[in-house]
Design an enzyme around this catalytic site. Structure first.
Site, short mmCIF file in Angstrom:
data_model
loop_
_atom_site.label_atom_id
_atom_site.label_comp_id
_atom_site.label_asym_id
_atom_site.label_seq_id
_atom_site.Cartn_x
_atom_site.Cartn_y
_atom_site.Cartn_z
N HIS A 113 122.55 125.31 142.43
CA HIS A 113 121.70 125.80 143.52
C HIS A 113 120.36 126.28 142.96
CE1 HIS A 113 125.60 126.70 145.86
NE2 HIS A 113 124.92 125.85 146.61
N CYS A 157 126.10 134.81 145.62
CA CYS A 157 126.98 133.96 146.45
C CYS A 157 128.03 134.74 147.22
CB CYS A 157 127.80 132.97 145.64
SG CYS A 157 127.19 132.49 144.12
#
Ligand code: CIR
Length: 252
Positions: A160, A247
């Site tokens: 990411h 996250c």
């Protein structure tokens, strides 16, 4: 200022979560303890924390950041780029709807929250295997009416964008050497985190305090040198699934 966070406890199926880390299977009991400590830390920093139960059938369900992008005016549910994770956002929607109006992005637009870094009125959206141009544009279209800008970025091939770039307050970002030269980030003060501490690029900024993962002394010293408060948390079991500090929650 953040006032709320949503988290989701891992379930025993987490041992089958997606990973490229090569660090072995997570220890579920230890992961639960680390998750509890994470939620306590967010609460200690002043957030009202909603902790959802694990969702059977979704080994990666604790990584709630990927299921939505939430800002002051709207919550945007993301369709998730990883096939085994598609559907995780369904049970997040009613939680977000208690606080925000909800907009949904649908395939073929693909986007995960881990690819989105919001700094004040700008969303930096990294393209990745999980986020495509259509997904970035759909997020942009959802937030533009509220006066936000969005910038699409192509960086190094990490899981990411926030694997590589994170905001730590005082107009400063932690950044990988690879992303350091991105023109889109040139207005920030940049703290480079070298590859030997790559995991620590994913620190979590909450209202003036930076949470730093345990075990990365060079990054901890660099973050402290910027003048912010720091808290160190051990999230070793989530690291085994490529998951970092950001996250594990949705903040708003
Ligand atoms: C995945 O590959 O989707 C999970 N194992 C890890 C997700 C990490 N999420 C994030 O960095 N925002």
């Amino acid at each position: 200022m953040f006032t709320h966070a949503i988290t989701r406890r891992p379930g025993p199926e987490m041992v089958d979560g997606i990973t490229t880390a090569n660090l072995g299977k997570p220890d579920f009991d230890l992961a639960l303890k680390q998750h509890d400590a994470y939620c306590r830390t967010l609460a200690d920093l002043g957030l009202e924390v909603t902790v959802l139960d694990a969702e059977p059938g979704y080994p990666d369900c604790c990584f709630v950041e990927d299921t939505a992008v939430v800002c002051e005016h709207v919550a945007v549910l993301t369709p998730l780029g990883a096939p085994s994770r598609q559907g995780e956002q369904v049970t997040i929607e009613p939680e977000l709807a208690k606080h925000k109006s909800v907009v949904k992005i649908v395939p073929p637009a693909l986007i995960e929250g881990g690819d989105v870094l919001q700094v004040e009125k700008t969303f930096f959206i990294g393209l990745s295997d999980r986020t495509n141009h259509e997904g970035a544009a759909a997020l942009g279209a959802a937030v533009e009416p509220y006066g936000y800008k969005w910038v699409e970025i192509s960086c190094c091939p990490s899981l990411h964008f926030k694997t590589d770039v994170n905001y730590i307050g005082n107009n400063t970002i932690l950044v990988s050497p690879c992303c350091d030269s991105l023109p889109e980030l040139s207005l920030f003060k940049r703290v480079i985190v070298e590859d030997d501490e790559a995991y620590a690029r994913n620190c979590l900024y909450i209202n003036g305090t930076v949470i730093v993962p345990d075990g990365f002394p060079k990054t901890l010293a660099k973050v402290r040198a910027t003048g912010v408060e720091t808290v160190v948390l051990d999230v070793s079991e989530f690291r085994k699934l490529d998951g970092g500090l950001t996250c594990l929650s949705l903040r708003f």
